[in-house]
Design a protein around this motif. Sequence first.
Motif, PDB file in Angstrom:
ATOM      1  N   ARG A 425       0.514  -1.214   0.026  1.00  0.00           N
ATOM      2  CA  ARG A 425       0.013   0.146  -0.059  1.00  0.00           C
ATOM      3  C   ARG A 425       0.710   1.402   0.124  1.00  0.00           C
ATOM      4  O   ARG A 425       0.589   2.071  -0.901  1.00  0.00           O
ATOM      5  CB  ARG A 425      -0.796  -0.071   1.126  1.00  0.00           C
ATOM      6  CG  ARG A 425      -1.922   1.288   1.188  1.00  0.00           C
ATOM      7  CD  ARG A 425      -2.820   1.133   2.609  1.00  0.00           C
ATOM      8  NE  ARG A 425      -3.433   0.313   2.497  1.00  0.00           N
ATOM      9  CZ  ARG A 425      -3.602  -0.657   3.357  1.00  0.00           C
ATOM     10  NH1 ARG A 425      -2.832  -0.966   4.305  1.00  0.00           N
ATOM     11  NH2 ARG A 425      -4.500  -1.727   3.281  1.00  0.00           N
ATOM     12  N   LEU A 426       1.910   1.509   0.668  1.00  0.00           N
ATOM     13  CA  LEU A 426       2.662   2.500   0.973  1.00  0.00           C
ATOM     14  C   LEU A 426       3.471   2.694  -0.396  1.00  0.00           C
ATOM     15  O   LEU A 426       3.964   3.645  -0.839  1.00  0.00           O
ATOM     16  CB  LEU A 426       3.592   2.335   2.303  1.00  0.00           C
ATOM     17  CG  LEU A 426       2.758   2.711   3.555  1.00  0.00           C
ATOM     18  CD1 LEU A 426       3.667   2.574   4.822  1.00  0.00           C
ATOM     19  CD2 LEU A 426       2.218   4.043   3.592  1.00  0.00           C
ATOM     20  N   PHE A 427       4.098   1.550  -0.695  1.00  0.00           N
ATOM     21  CA  PHE A 427       5.164   1.569  -1.670  1.00  0.00           C
ATOM     22  C   PHE A 427       4.326   1.988  -3.082  1.00  0.00           C
ATOM     23  O   PHE A 427       4.732   2.797  -3.707  1.00  0.00           O
ATOM     24  CB  PHE A 427       5.733   0.208  -1.699  1.00  0.00           C
ATOM     25  CG  PHE A 427       6.822   0.214  -3.218  1.00  0.00           C
ATOM     26  CD1 PHE A 427       7.860   0.797  -3.067  1.00  0.00           C
ATOM     27  CD2 PHE A 427       6.314  -0.578  -4.320  1.00  0.00           C
ATOM     28  CE1 PHE A 427       8.937   0.373  -4.097  1.00  0.00           C
ATOM     29  CE2 PHE A 427       7.224  -0.637  -5.362  1.00  0.00           C
ATOM     30  CZ  PHE A 427       8.439  -0.219  -5.193  1.00  0.00           C
ATOM     31  N   SER A 428       3.187   1.114  -3.534  1.00  0.00           N
ATOM     32  CA  SER A 428       2.469   1.279  -4.630  1.00  0.00           C
ATOM     33  C   SER A 428       1.734   2.769  -4.692  1.00  0.00           C
ATOM     34  O   SER A 428       1.972   3.430  -5.703  1.00  0.00           O
ATOM     35  CB  SER A 428       1.415   0.224  -4.848  1.00  0.00           C
ATOM     36  OG  SER A 428       0.843   0.424  -6.091  1.00  0.00           O
ATOM     37  N   LYS A 429       1.032   3.251  -3.533  1.00  0.00           N
ATOM     38  CA  LYS A 429       0.583   4.520  -3.544  1.00  0.00           C
ATOM     39  C   LYS A 429       1.602   5.660  -3.758  1.00  0.00           C
ATOM     40  O   LYS A 429       1.083   6.571  -4.410  1.00  0.00           O
ATOM     41  CB  LYS A 429      -0.315   4.512  -2.345  1.00  0.00           C
ATOM     42  CG  LYS A 429      -1.462   3.603  -2.244  1.00  0.00           C
ATOM     43  CD  LYS A 429      -2.266   3.862  -1.050  1.00  0.00           C
ATOM     44  CE  LYS A 429      -3.002   4.985  -1.162  1.00  0.00           C
ATOM     45  NZ  LYS A 429      -3.896   5.078   0.095  1.00  0.00           N
ATOM     46  N   SER A 430       2.705   5.200  -3.291  1.00  0.00           N
ATOM     47  CA  SER A 430       3.593   6.494  -3.308  1.00  0.00           C
ATOM     48  C   SER A 430       4.177   6.454  -4.844  1.00  0.00           C
ATOM     49  O   SER A 430       4.328   7.741  -5.577  1.00  0.00           O
ATOM     50  CB  SER A 430       5.097   6.094  -2.406  1.00  0.00           C
ATOM     51  OG  SER A 430       5.972   6.947  -2.698  1.00  0.00           O
ATOM     52  N   LEU A 431       4.464   5.290  -5.261  1.00  0.00           N
ATOM     53  CA  LEU A 431       5.003   5.263  -6.709  1.00  0.00           C
ATOM     54  C   LEU A 431       3.826   6.097  -7.686  1.00  0.00           C
ATOM     55  O   LEU A 431       4.285   6.967  -8.397  1.00  0.00           O
ATOM     56  CB  LEU A 431       5.124   3.787  -7.037  1.00  0.00           C
ATOM     57  CG  LEU A 431       5.567   3.553  -8.581  1.00  0.00           C
ATOM     58  CD1 LEU A 431       6.968   4.125  -8.936  1.00  0.00           C
ATOM     59  CD2 LEU A 431       5.442   2.076  -8.885  1.00  0.00           C
ATOM     60  N   HIS A 432       2.693   5.530  -7.583  1.00  0.00           N
ATOM     61  CA  HIS A 432       1.485   5.880  -8.369  1.00  0.00           C
ATOM     62  C   HIS A 432       1.030   7.576  -7.992  1.00  0.00           C
ATOM     63  O   HIS A 432       1.139   8.192  -8.970  1.00  0.00           O
ATOM     64  CB  HIS A 432       0.311   5.366  -8.311  1.00  0.00           C
ATOM     65  CG  HIS A 432       0.566   4.105  -8.934  1.00  0.00           C
ATOM     66  ND1 HIS A 432       0.732   3.730 -10.148  1.00  0.00           N
ATOM     67  CD2 HIS A 432       0.205   2.337  -8.311  1.00  0.00           C
ATOM     68  CE1 HIS A 432       0.918   2.571 -10.377  1.00  0.00           C
ATOM     69  NE2 HIS A 432       0.359   1.919  -9.247  1.00  0.00           N
ATOM     70  N   TYR A 433       1.491   7.951  -6.870  1.00  0.00           N
ATOM     71  CA  TYR A 433       1.180   9.418  -6.585  1.00  0.00           C
ATOM     72  C   TYR A 433       2.014  10.319  -7.384  1.00  0.00           C
ATOM     73  O   TYR A 433       1.668  11.379  -7.816  1.00  0.00           O
ATOM     74  CB  TYR A 433       1.188   9.394  -5.031  1.00  0.00           C
ATOM     75  CG  TYR A 433       0.930  10.903  -4.457  1.00  0.00           C
ATOM     76  CD1 TYR A 433      -0.489  11.320  -4.398  1.00  0.00           C
ATOM     77  CD2 TYR A 433       2.014  11.679  -4.254  1.00  0.00           C
ATOM     78  CE1 TYR A 433      -0.890  12.673  -4.063  1.00  0.00           C
ATOM     79  CE2 TYR A 433       1.709  12.899  -3.775  1.00  0.00           C
ATOM     80  CZ  TYR A 433       0.197  13.466  -3.700  1.00  0.00           C
ATOM     81  OH  TYR A 433      -0.200  14.716  -2.961  1.00  0.00           O
ATOM     82  N   HIS A 434       3.548   9.760  -7.098  1.00  0.00           N
ATOM     83  CA  HIS A 434       4.393  10.809  -7.683  1.00  0.00           C
ATOM     84  C   HIS A 434       4.211  10.715  -9.024  1.00  0.00           C
ATOM     85  O   HIS A 434       4.469  11.905  -9.707  1.00  0.00           O
ATOM     86  CB  HIS A 434       5.854  10.165  -7.337  1.00  0.00           C
ATOM     87  CG  HIS A 434       6.197  10.590  -5.985  1.00  0.00           C
ATOM     88  ND1 HIS A 434       6.093  11.775  -5.373  1.00  0.00           N
ATOM     89  CD2 HIS A 434       6.586   9.523  -4.782  1.00  0.00           C
ATOM     90  CE1 HIS A 434       6.464  11.588  -3.990  1.00  0.00           C
ATOM     91  NE2 HIS A 434       6.757  10.356  -3.790  1.00  0.00           N
ATOM     92  N   VAL A 480      -6.364  13.032  -7.011  1.00  0.00           N
ATOM     93  CA  VAL A 480      -5.225  12.306  -7.151  1.00  0.00           C
ATOM     94  C   VAL A 480      -5.055  11.084  -6.170  1.00  0.00           C
ATOM     95  O   VAL A 480      -4.508   9.935  -6.654  1.00  0.00           O
ATOM     96  CB  VAL A 480      -4.000  13.279  -7.084  1.00  0.00           C
ATOM     97  CG1 VAL A 480      -2.796  12.608  -7.149  1.00  0.00           C
ATOM     98  CG2 VAL A 480      -3.991  14.279  -8.259  1.00  0.00           C
ATOM     99  N   ASP A 481      -5.543  11.571  -4.893  1.00  0.00           N
ATOM    100  CA  ASP A 481      -5.167  10.425  -4.013  1.00  0.00           C
ATOM    101  C   ASP A 481      -6.190   9.136  -4.286  1.00  0.00           C
ATOM    102  O   ASP A 481      -6.010   8.028  -4.411  1.00  0.00           O
ATOM    103  CB  ASP A 481      -5.820  10.815  -2.777  1.00  0.00           C
ATOM    104  CG  ASP A 481      -4.803  11.906  -2.008  1.00  0.00           C
ATOM    105  OD1 ASP A 481      -3.540  11.814  -2.201  1.00  0.00           O
ATOM    106  OD2 ASP A 481      -5.062  12.760  -1.268  1.00  0.00           O
ATOM    107  N   LEU A 482      -7.492   9.529  -4.868  1.00  0.00           N
ATOM    108  CA  LEU A 482      -8.381   8.482  -5.377  1.00  0.00           C
ATOM    109  C   LEU A 482      -7.926   7.396  -6.381  1.00  0.00           C
ATOM    110  O   LEU A 482      -7.955   6.289  -6.210  1.00  0.00           O
ATOM    111  CB  LEU A 482      -9.620   9.346  -5.797  1.00  0.00           C
ATOM    112  CG  LEU A 482     -10.983   8.115  -6.080  1.00  0.00           C
ATOM    113  CD1 LEU A 482     -11.411   7.577  -4.959  1.00  0.00           C
ATOM    114  CD2 LEU A 482     -12.038   8.873  -6.720  1.00  0.00           C
ATOM    115  N   GLN A 483      -7.208   8.265  -7.293  1.00  0.00           N
ATOM    116  CA  GLN A 483      -6.912   7.536  -8.481  1.00  0.00           C
ATOM    117  C   GLN A 483      -5.653   6.626  -7.933  1.00  0.00           C
ATOM    118  O   GLN A 483      -5.167   5.480  -8.471  1.00  0.00           O
ATOM    119  CB  GLN A 483      -6.266   8.388  -9.456  1.00  0.00           C
ATOM    120  CG  GLN A 483      -7.501   9.153 -10.220  1.00  0.00           C
ATOM    121  CD  GLN A 483      -8.392   8.038 -11.091  1.00  0.00           C
ATOM    122  OE1 GLN A 483      -7.897   7.179 -11.579  1.00  0.00           O
ATOM    123  NE2 GLN A 483      -9.731   8.244 -10.877  1.00  0.00           N
ATOM    124  N   THR A 484      -4.725   7.163  -6.772  1.00  0.00           N
ATOM    125  CA  THR A 484      -3.836   6.258  -6.490  1.00  0.00           C
ATOM    126  C   THR A 484      -4.074   5.029  -5.884  1.00  0.00           C
ATOM    127  O   THR A 484      -3.730   3.910  -6.060  1.00  0.00           O
ATOM    128  CB  THR A 484      -2.913   7.253  -5.344  1.00  0.00           C
ATOM    129  OG1 THR A 484      -2.535   8.349  -5.999  1.00  0.00           O
ATOM    130  CG2 THR A 484      -1.780   6.619  -4.770  1.00  0.00           C
TER     131      THR A 484
END
Length: 527
Positions: A425-434, A480-484
Motif C-alpha cells: 500500500r505505501l510502496f505502490s501508492k507512493s509510486l503512483h502518487y508521484h 489524485v489520492d483516489l486514483q492512487t
Amino acid sequence: METLPIFKRWVPEWFIRATLFIVLMPGLFLLGLYAGNVNETVGYYGIEPADVQFSILVYYVALASFFSLEQRLVSYFAAKHYFLLGLLLTILINLALYHVRQSHILFVLRFFQGICISGIIATSMNLIFSRMRTERVRIMGYTVFYGLLLVSAPLSSLVVSWALQYLEFNALYMLMIYMQLPGAILLLLIMNHVRLKRHIPLYQVEWISFVLMVPALLMWAYMMVYGQQENGLDSPRIWFCLLGSLALATLFILRQRSLKRPYINLSVFKSSSFVLGLLILLVFYVCRGALGLSSTYFATVLKMDPIHVSELMLVNMAGIAVGSLIVSRFVILKKSLRLILLTGFAFLGIFHVWMYSLFSNQAEPVYYVIPLFLQGLGAATLMVPIINFYVSAVPASISSSASAVGILVRFTGFSLSMGILNFTRLFSKSLHYHRLQDEVTATNPYTLQRLAQYRETLMHQGMAGDQASLAASKLLSQTVDLQTQLRYSMDYYLIVAAVIGVTMLAIALVPYLRTKLLFTRQPPIPF
C-alpha cells in the motif's frame, strides 16, 4: 454401571445443536469485532489504524499459542466447570474493556480475551464432535464449523455496524456479554457433570514453551503491522523484533526436540503431505486476505458506509454457504482432491481478475455481487479439504500437534497477508502518487480544465471566487489520492491473480503433487 451421558436425556438433539451454535457464535464474532469498523475504533480509542490491526493479531496470537496448553486444561477440568470458568473470565474481561480507553491496556485485555475464548470454543467443539459418530456426519460438521469461521468476520461487521448506529462504541462489549449469556445458561442447564477426556492431573505442564511462543508471535505480528510504517530494517525496533522472534523460535524448536512430551510434536513435519498441505493453506490465506482491500475500496472510493458495505458482504456469505454444501458433498463422495483445489482456486482467480476490471471511481454496488459470491464460493471450497488433507496426513496419535501447527500457519498467513498489504500500500501508492503528480502540473491543459470545472461548480453553489479556487485545488488533490488508491488496488489484485494462476499450474501439472494430493482418512477433530 451405566455411563452418564454428556447431556441430560430429556433434551432433544435439535435443542442441543441449537444451543451449541448459540454458544459458539459470540466467540467467533470477537475475532472480527474491529475489522469492519476501523474508523469507529480509531475514534474511540484515539489510536492509529495500524493499532487496530495489531489488536486483532494479538487476539489471534492468544488463540494460536494457547491451543496446546488448553488441551491439558480440558483433560483436567470437567467440561461444565471449564466452560463456566472461561465464560466468567470472558465476561470480566469484556467488563474491563467497557471501561478502558488506553491502547496498551486494550492489547493486554485482547490477549487474555483470546485465551478465555479459546477455552469456550474448544469446549463447544468437543461437545459438537462428540455427537458425530459417522464419517458422513463428521464431514458435515467440519464444513459447518469452517463455514461459520469464514462468515464470522463479515457477519460480525454487519452486527457491529448496525449496533453502532444506536449505541456508543464501548457498549459493544456489553452486547457481547448479552450474546454469550443465553447460550451459556442453556448449556449449563442441559449438561451433566462429565468429562470429555480422560482426567490427567496438571503436572509437568509445558508452560515454558508457551512463554517462548507468545513473545515470538507478538514480535512477528508487530513486524507485519508496523514494519513498513517504521521503514523496515532501518528501524531498531524492527531489528529487535526480527532477531528476537528468530531467537525465541530457535529456542522453542530446540526445547521441543529435547522433551519427551513436547508442546508441539515436530515429527509432524516428517510427512511431506503435511508440509505440502501447510504450504497450500498459507497461499490460500494470503490470497484470501485481499478481500479486505475490496471492503476498503467500497468505503473509501465508493463512499459506502459500514452498514452498506456489510450488507454487500452478505453476498459473500451466501457464496460461503453454497460452497460449504458443495464441498461437503465432494468430500463425502471422495472426489479428487486436486479437482477440488483447482475448482476453489479457479473461483478465487476469477474473483480477482473480475474485480481488477471493475475497480473504478464510480460504480453501482450490483456490479460486485457475482464476484463477491464467487470469492465466498472459492474460500469455502478450499478451506475444509485443505485442513482435512494436512491433519489426516499424520498419525492419529499426533494429530493434535498437526492441528496446533495448522492454527499457527493460519495465523502466519493472516498476518503475512496484512503485512504484504501494508507494504505494498505505501510502496505502490507512493509510486503512483508521484507519477500522477508529475502529470498534474499547472501547464497541463487537462489539469487546468479540471480545476476550472471544480471552481465553476463551487461558485454555482454560492462559494466566493478565491475560496472556490482553494477548494478546487483540494478537490484535485483528493482526485489524485483516489486514483492512487485505485491503481494500487488493481496492481495488488493482478499480483494475487498471478499467484493463484501459478498455484493452479503447479497443482495441475507437477507430477509430485499428483501423487501427494490424496485424502487418506478423516481427522478426529478439525482445528
